[in-house]
Design an enzyme around this catalytic site. Structure first.
Site, PDB file in Angstrom:
ATOM      1  CG  ASP B 202     -17.941  24.318  -2.531  1.00 34.40           C
ATOM      2  OD1 ASP B 202     -17.337  23.407  -3.109  1.00 34.40           O
ATOM      3  OD2 ASP B 202     -17.471  24.964  -1.579  1.00 34.40           O
ATOM      4  CG  HIS B 375     -14.266  23.779  -0.131  1.00 31.18           C
ATOM      5  ND1 HIS B 375     -14.858  24.561  -1.089  1.00 31.18           N
ATOM      6  CD2 HIS B 375     -12.931  23.999  -0.230  1.00 31.18           C
ATOM      7  CE1 HIS B 375     -13.914  25.216  -1.767  1.00 31.18           C
ATOM      8  NE2 HIS B 375     -12.740  24.890  -1.258  1.00 31.18           N
TER       9      HIS B 375
END
Lengths: 561, 561
Positions: B202, B375
């Site tokens: 990610d 994130h």
């Protein structure tokens, strides 16, 4: 003067309150009006196809004879951009500082396609300095220098029959400005010693804690970045940010690079600013963009428009590899020395991403101080309020989300809650005997400029464009004779609806349904075209919605054969 | 298994690299394919009228028999949202954690309008935990728990014939997660002790320095804010952010407030999350939105959708005073506990401004930690790379502006530059003998969902919509008999072009010009309709542009009488 004896002042904003953009403020006393700024606004996504938005000046046209002049605080589009539209209608004297008037002249030349001497003959364009004092009817206008993201900005201290009004203009307090000209706070202190009736204050950053950083902070970043970069450097910023450009030039000089300019407004503003002495470019430093190719990459800086990701701007085209003279390549570094204006975020993000895709290093907001705001944060606004000590405050250059924290801050500093005037556009606020009252409204609104048309696009057209944009259009044509006999059709043509080649069956079914429905109806009514059109819509609209869940514009056209 | 003996692995992204959204990744070895996630993307401003964007799965349909399953990392739309479109076409087993599969089930029920038992009969929907191990053909899939802005997210460690592949899923490392379930870094450490061929990571926040704050930081803000607020509290956040909602509920419990939910997805997700044990709501705390009116303001919290300013969402309607049950009023406080997704900035800003206009206190990003990202920032990504020690890395869930700093960071940590695979959508990356090679491409693209239509809106339709939106449409109708005699017309109808009532002269002039031009032309050619249409465009287009500077869609229609 006895004519100014009634000691009454009206303040009317025709634009620039409860919004950021198209600033235009009227002060009225007896039979005199002065106008502060005449700006435009850029359209938002609810106005597809619109180029510019300018204020409605019905009120000014009606009171043309009272207007003593337009005073400009600085040369940004949202303060001068409506002049080419407004000035030909009003033709009153315009006052502004040297750079501001230089930019106004350029703008009038552009829009009216005239020559300089014609412009100067036609309009009364007057250069003032912050030391000047203007007498305009009942108003005495004094100026004080401010700092902002364009040089030569001023605020106004206006002696009116009802008392002293201080208007900050767009400002920040930069203690280390690039041109060394600090904001004239001492003048504000002097006004504060007298009684200030009203402070009209820039609220753009009223939600931000602390102080706005000095413009010089960006210069330090430029020096750091230029020191380490080995390839070509491309800097994008607002063309009007002359001090930013000066700092690029300073860094270029320090590190032995030549500077090429790209983009129409960048070249134009630089020309005006250099000629008038606001920008100091060493001899031989400026090169043509075409020359940049013949110089080693580590000796080149390109300064370009496109910091807002505007589709046709130079940097945008460079990022899409469709610029004729500059191809971005691996090894280039692009400094995005600007923040996206609200609404432009996605366009800017797309440009940045395209530059990364090509392999350029992109230095933008996440990488440190590559940009600072030109507007005052909370502590600076507090400083002004403490110096000026106004009885009333009126926030301008802000939306509600800026006006609310401004009001909170003002009240915390001792301004009475009821002395914070959250003016709406068009409201006439009367000041008399140190009291403010809402005394009515004047017409306001947004005049849309689209191509050569000014004001011919309104809500109906915009609504149609929005629906057309989301759902497309389906045109149904029927040919009818005067007895109401259908001679041909229905024919169906669509645009922006579905891919026609793959949906022929669907279209044929629609035609069939209309034809069948018409057979069932009373043909004697077909002479009434509205009736025919209604039948078409009644059949087609639910059919389309049931089958593909869309509601296009359905446009039945009856032609008389 | 001998069938997996060729020790070759292909990695193909059909979506989710060089973009944020529509994540779907294929791993292929011998005759086996596994799919990781099946997400959608929301349309951008270049796709007016489009509801959703899903990946092109031509490649998967062609290789339907090889597919052993779809593994879902978590329940966000960009990871599961395309399932209702893809699953009916492929009908392969789906694997995900309890909450993820709960949300998938709800989604399939919604889109297919079926009953739960039918969905379960029709599709193979399988709940797994992070302790499970799946054998799917040549692949052995292990799971590790991650932290993210939705509970029950997992990453994958996949044993493939070519080596071990670690896929982080969307993650952050939250050392103090709301549910106490920290990311299973120990598992990653163990994989790191073996040889990891490839880390798929990610990269959403790879440009951000430091660590992403813990979700609990928002809980602390809630407690502080709830402590001081005396009126009604409205909180808006993403419906899927179950831990955020839990923290609102905790603060409400602490300060004696009841909670009402507003917005379809908020009610739906809360129902699923409560039923499955992810959300703990004290008895009697939840009230219906209608009940909120009969309770004192200081005992009410409303949690609502609309954090992105979506035009039809509950908060947006509240801000426009068009919500049936909730009218925002002075004294209300609205906490915007979400950041705008890129592209939504202006919509969010408009909602916030409307709330301020009404007089509500709005607490948003400028006011402290009301939102944290889900994130990982740079330091977290570094932690993962150090633990996993991959030979290759492949950034996903990022645009180029995220991939570039990720690559920089990876190289700084010792990954070879040529081992950073900046995969493009559709690229087949082959891994064999510890070497990666680009081995071709498969079809990819964006399938647009508009209303009930899937894939029937393409580039031509979008282009037409864009032009229609900016300039409007002008339809010109001519009735012609089969000999080419013009029997009626030209008639002109426009939409989204100019305000017709005020431009009748203009339209009449246009008709006149076309008529005159047709008289000059060779009438024998009029049987050729294309010729007639060309004449219309040739006359009208320059006439319109010269007079009002616009280029509308000109649609000549010839009808056969």
């Amino acid at each position: 003067m006895s004519i100014c004896s009634n000691k009454r002042l009206s303040v009317i904003s025709l634009g620039g309150v409860t919004e950021i953009g198209k600033n235009i403020l009227c002060l009225e006393a007896d039979d005199d009006i002065i106008i502060i700024d005449a700006g435009l606004k850029f359209p938002d996504e609810s106005m597809p196809g619109v180029d510019l938005v300018i204020p409605n000046i019905t009120y000014l046209k009606k009171n043309r004879d009272k207007i003593k002049g337009i005073i400009l605080t600085h040369g940004h589009e949202d303060h001068i951009g409506a002049l080419p539209f407004i000035l030909p209608e009003l033709n009153v004297p315009v006052y502004g500082t040297l750079l501001t008037m230089g930019l106004v002249e350029r703008k009038l030349l552009d829009r009216t396609k005239s020559k300089t001497q014609d412009i100067k003959k036609k309009f009364s364009l007057n250069v003032i300095t912050s030391e000047d004092k203007l007498e305009l009817g009942c108003f005495k206008v004094n100026f004080f220098r401010v700092n902002h993201s364009i040089p030569d900005g001023v605020g106004l201290a206006i002696e009116t029959p009802a008392g002293l009004v201080v208007h900050t203009g767009d400002f920040k307090i930069d203690q280390t400005p690039v041109d060394g000209k600090v904001m004239e706070l001492s003048k504000l202190a002097q006004y504060g010693e007298r009684e200030v009736l009203l402070l009209i204050c820039d609220t753009t950053n009223a939600q931000r804690e602390g102080y706005t950083l000095s413009e010089k902070a960006v210069g330090i970043t430029f020096m750091d970045v230029f020191a380490r970069l080995k390839g070509r450097i491309i800097v994008t910023t607002f063309a009007s940010n002359v001090h930013r450009l000066q700092q690029v030039i300073n860094a270029a000089a320090e590190y032995g690079r030549k500077v090429a300019l790209s983009g129409r407004s960048m070249v134009g503003v630089t020309e005006v600013a250099s000629k008038l002495g606001y920008l100091h470019i060493p001899d031989d430093m400026l090169i043509e963009i075409d020359e940049a190719k013949s110089i080693p990459d580590n000796q080149v800086v390109i300064v370009t428009t496109g910091s807002q990701g505007e589709p046709t701007a130079a940097l945008t085209r460079m990022a899409q590899q469709s610029h004729r003279q500059v191809q971005i390549k691996r090894g280039d570094a692009v400094i995005v020395s600007a923040n996206p204006i609200p609404g432009n975020e996605r366009l800017v993000a797309r440009t940045i991403d395209s530059l990364f895709r090509i392999g350029a290093e992109v230095i933008y907001s996440v990488d440190g101080t590559v940009h600072v705001s030109g507007h005052a944060s909370k502590e600076e606004i507090k400083t002004i309020i403490n110096l000026v000590k106004p009885k009333y405050v009126l926030p301008f250059h802000g939306e509600y989300k800026h006006m609310a924290p401004f009001a909170k801050l003002a009240v915390e500093m001792g301004i009475k809650k009821e002395h914070v005037i959250n003016a709406q556009r068009g409201e006439r606020w009367d000041f008399h005997n140190q009291e403010a009252t809402l005394a009515g409204t004047v017409p306001v609104g947004e005049v849309l400029v689209d191509g050569l048309g000014v004001g011919d696009v309104g809500n109906i057209v915009l609504h149609d464009r929005q629906v057309l944009s989301a759902e497309g259009v389906v045109v149904v044509v029927l040919a009818v004779n005067r007895n109401g006999n259908i001679l041909a059709g229905p024919d169906i043509v669509s645009r922006g609806f579905v891919y026609i080649q793959e949906n022929k069956d669907f279209m044929n079914k629609a035609k069939y349904l209309i034809t069948e429905e018409l057979k069932k109806r009373d043909a004697s009514k077909f002479k009434n075209w509205s009736f025919l059109k209604e039948v078409v819509i009644e059949v087609l609209s639910p059919f389309i919605y049931q089958h593909i869940g869309r509601r296009p514009v359905i446009l039945p056209i009856i032609i008389d054969c």
